[in-house]
Design an enzyme around this catalytic site. Structure first.
Site, PDB file in Angstrom:
ATOM      1  N   ASP A   1      -8.713  18.923 -13.612  1.00 58.36           N
ATOM      2  CA  ASP A   1      -8.996  17.581 -14.130  1.00 58.36           C
ATOM      3  C   ASP A   1      -8.648  17.614 -15.625  1.00 58.36           C
ATOM      4  O   ASP A   1      -9.318  18.269 -16.418  1.00 58.36           O
ATOM      5  CB  ASP A   1     -10.478  17.261 -13.903  1.00 58.36           C
ATOM      6  CG  ASP A   1     -10.858  15.865 -14.385  1.00 58.36           C
ATOM      7  OD1 ASP A   1     -10.200  15.333 -15.299  1.00 58.36           O
ATOM      8  OD2 ASP A   1     -11.845  15.314 -13.856  1.00 58.36           O
TER       9      ASP A   1
ATOM     10  N   ARG B   1       0.852  -1.198   0.000  1.00 63.35           N
ATOM     11  CA  ARG B   1       0.000   0.000   0.000  1.00 63.35           C
ATOM     12  C   ARG B   1       0.883   1.242   0.000  1.00 63.35           C
ATOM     13  O   ARG B   1       0.603   2.220  -0.698  1.00 63.35           O
ATOM     14  CB  ARG B   1      -0.959   0.023   1.207  1.00 63.35           C
ATOM     15  CG  ARG B   1      -1.675   1.361   1.357  1.00 63.35           C
ATOM     16  CD  ARG B   1      -2.902   1.360   2.257  1.00 63.35           C
ATOM     17  NE  ARG B   1      -2.777   0.499   3.402  1.00 63.35           N
ATOM     18  CZ  ARG B   1      -2.038   0.767   4.495  1.00 63.35           C
ATOM     19  NH1 ARG B   1      -1.363   1.897   4.579  1.00 63.35           N
ATOM     20  NH2 ARG B   1      -1.983  -0.087   5.493  1.00 63.35           N
TER      21      ARG B   1
ATOM     22  N   LYS C   1      -9.749   6.506 -18.812  1.00 63.91           N
ATOM     23  CA  LYS C   1     -10.116   7.061 -20.115  1.00 63.91           C
ATOM     24  C   LYS C   1      -8.917   7.012 -21.058  1.00 63.91           C
ATOM     25  O   LYS C   1      -8.408   5.941 -21.307  1.00 63.91           O
ATOM     26  CB  LYS C   1     -10.671   8.477 -19.923  1.00 63.91           C
ATOM     27  CG  LYS C   1     -11.664   8.607 -18.748  1.00 63.91           C
ATOM     28  CD  LYS C   1     -12.959   7.825 -18.935  1.00 63.91           C
ATOM     29  CE  LYS C   1     -13.819   7.733 -17.679  1.00 63.91           C
ATOM     30  NZ  LYS C   1     -14.136   8.989 -17.023  1.00 63.91           N
TER      31      LYS C   1
ATOM     32  N   TYR D   1     -17.623  17.063 -13.995  1.00 66.44           N
ATOM     33  CA  TYR D   1     -17.925  15.639 -14.045  1.00 66.44           C
ATOM     34  C   TYR D   1     -18.935  15.311 -12.941  1.00 66.44           C
ATOM     35  O   TYR D   1     -18.782  15.768 -11.803  1.00 66.44           O
ATOM     36  CB  TYR D   1     -16.633  14.842 -13.857  1.00 66.44           C
ATOM     37  CG  TYR D   1     -16.874  13.355 -13.817  1.00 66.44           C
ATOM     38  CD1 TYR D   1     -17.216  12.657 -14.970  1.00 66.44           C
ATOM     39  CD2 TYR D   1     -16.776  12.642 -12.629  1.00 66.44           C
ATOM     40  CE1 TYR D   1     -17.456  11.303 -14.938  1.00 66.44           C
ATOM     41  CE2 TYR D   1     -17.014  11.280 -12.579  1.00 66.44           C
ATOM     42  CZ  TYR D   1     -17.361  10.617 -13.743  1.00 66.44           C
ATOM     43  OH  TYR D   1     -17.594   9.274 -13.699  1.00 66.44           O
TER      44      TYR D   1
HETATM   45  C1  LIG Z   1     -14.514   9.371 -15.706  1.00 67.21           C
HETATM   46  C2  LIG Z   1     -14.136  10.701 -15.206  1.00 67.21           C
HETATM   47  C3  LIG Z   1     -13.825  10.895 -13.852  1.00 67.21           C
HETATM   48  C4  LIG Z   1     -13.934   9.777 -12.820  1.00 67.21           C
HETATM   49  O1  LIG Z   1     -13.003   8.772 -13.056  1.00 67.21           O
HETATM   50  P1  LIG Z   1     -13.231   7.228 -12.636  1.00 67.21           P
HETATM   51  O2  LIG Z   1     -12.005   6.564 -13.146  1.00 67.21           O
HETATM   52  O3  LIG Z   1     -14.484   6.776 -13.338  1.00 67.21           O
HETATM   53  O4  LIG Z   1     -13.378   7.197 -11.174  1.00 67.21           O
HETATM   54  C5  LIG Z   1     -13.427  12.160 -13.462  1.00 67.21           C
HETATM   55  N1  LIG Z   1     -13.339  13.187 -14.323  1.00 67.21           N
HETATM   56  C6  LIG Z   1     -13.652  13.038 -15.630  1.00 67.21           C
HETATM   57  C7  LIG Z   1     -13.524  14.218 -16.545  1.00 67.21           C
HETATM   58  C8  LIG Z   1     -14.052  11.798 -16.110  1.00 67.21           C
HETATM   59  O5  LIG Z   1     -14.368  11.667 -17.406  1.00 67.21           O
END
Ligand SMILES: *Cc1c(COP(=O)(O)O)cnc(C)c1O
Length: 380
Positions: free
Chosen positions: A171, A47, A196, A99
């Site tokens: 983000d 961890r 993504k 998001y």
């Molecule tokens: C999918 C997404 C998240 C969250 O990510 P997870 O891997 O699903 O927890 C946060 N910000 C954006 C812009 C996203 O597309």
């Protein structure tokens, strides 16, 4: 040597296994590490640290130009870890097009901890300045925003935040470091859903964060190790493999997205196309200044839910699913998927209507994709 992104994706210094020279980082599937009785060890418990995760963390830090990287079990785990470094009673200013999961975390979880968020239209940075309070400790941004691709001037917002003694968190999931590097524009913490584009193959859920100072690195590490939402070694391996092809994937998907946007604009059934690559897109010039390309995501609005149902039912190629940023094209329906957690009134304010679809363009042949959309429109 100053490398171009394509070279950097393959050469961050982690490409050769130091022990045997293997061409990819081994998956250290181990929870603990033997210690000599008096040894200072690099790894003690997985961890706290694992060599496979350390390689991914080093790669993402290099790519984003951060001081240190962190890998988490999901994008939301990375985002919440960043927010958890804020002191109790903090005030956060977030862009209003956010998001859905981040909106939920801020309004339903962090609010319980006495962390209050004001949502502002950050396309005008002065709205951030106006919302500042003495206890504002963070400005949280997403650009292009989800799902209507609104553009925020990162440099201008980060500068306002900095003057107020607040951190800027960005983000960067939609752009990836291939197109946009928020640290260079003043962001203190850069966040990703690596589920993504970084992973890129719809086969792993992961998150990463990078920070621009040793002090923030210490804080993030405290949360990562203390709360424990780490990314497992197999998943670290998958994200690293995805990153190797990030450049070719982003370029190819973007080239097709540009064609798709032009095609969609011509369709009488399409009311609006949201894509930063379109000259008429609000914020086009700001985006062009802070990113090297418009990317692979676009949204478009049809008349209503009935039209969306008929259209989606006729389409053959895209996956109709939650998520984005993969080798296959993914069409999603924000009001039922990514933004289902957002109250309807909030959605309406943001233009997230019953007719809105978001397309993440994958690597299919552009002509085939357009043909598929054409036959689906023909049936409406
Ligand atoms: C999918 C997404 C998240 C969250 O990510 P997870 O891997 O699903 O927890 C946060 N910000 C954006 C812009 C996203 O597309």
């Amino acid at each position: 040597m100053k490398m171009k992104p394509d070279t950097q994706f393959l050469h961050t210094g982690n490409e050769i296994d130091p022990l045997y020279g293997a061409s990819s980082v081994p998956i250290y599937q181990a929870s603990t590490f033997h210690q000599g009785f008096d040894d200072e060890v690099l790894y003690d418990y997985a961890r706290s640290g694992n060599p496979t995760r350390a390689a991914l963390e080093s790669i993402i830090a290099t790519l984003e130009g951060g001081v240190r990287g962190f890998a988490f079990s999901s994008g939301m785990a990375a985002i919440t870890a960043a927010l958890l470094i804020l002191p109790a009673g903090s005030h956060v200013i977030a862009c209003e097009d956010l998001y859905g999961g981040t909106f939920r975390a801020l309004t339903r979880v962090f609010s319980r901890l006495g962390i209050e968020t004001t949502f502002v239209d950050a396309t005008d940075p002065q709205n951030i300045a106006r919302a500042l309070r003495p206890n504002t400790h963070a400005v949280y941004l997403e650009t292009p925003s989800n799902p209507t691709m609104r553009i925020i001037d990162i440099r201008a917002c980060a500068s306002i935040a900095k003057d107020a003694g607040a951190l800027t968190m960005v983000d960067n999931t939609f752009m990836t470091p291939y197109f946009q590097k928020p640290h260079e524009l003043g962001a203190d913490i850069v966040l990703h859903s690596a589920t993504k584009f970084l992973g890129g193959h719809s086969d792993v859920v992961a998150g990463v964060a990078t920070v621009n100072s040793d002090a923030l690195a210490k804080e993030m590490y405290l949360i990562q190790n203390g709360f424990g939402a780490i990314l497992g070694p197999q998943d670290c391996f998958l994200v690293m493999r995805g990153i190797k092809t990030l450049g070719v994937r982003m370029r190819q998907s973007e080239a097709t997205a540009i064609q798709m946007a032009a095609f969609l604009k011509e369709q009488p059934q399409v009311h609006t196309v949201y894509y930063p690559g379109l000259k008429e897109h609000e914020g086009h010039a700001i985006h062009a200044r802070q990113a090297t390309g418009p990317g692979a995501l676009l949204s478009f609005a049809l008349r209503d839910e009935e039209t969306v149902r008929a259209f989606v039912t006729r389409l053959k190629l895209p996956l109709f699913a939650v998520s984005l940023g993969a080798v296959e094209s993914i069409l999603s329906y924000p009001i039922r998927m990514s933004h289902a957690a957002m109250p309807e009134l909030e959605r309406q304010k943001r233009g997230i209507t019953a007719g809105l679809l978001r397309l993440s363009v994958g690597l299919e042949d552009a002509g085939d994709l357009i043909e598929d959309f054409r036959q689906a429109f023909a049936g409406l």
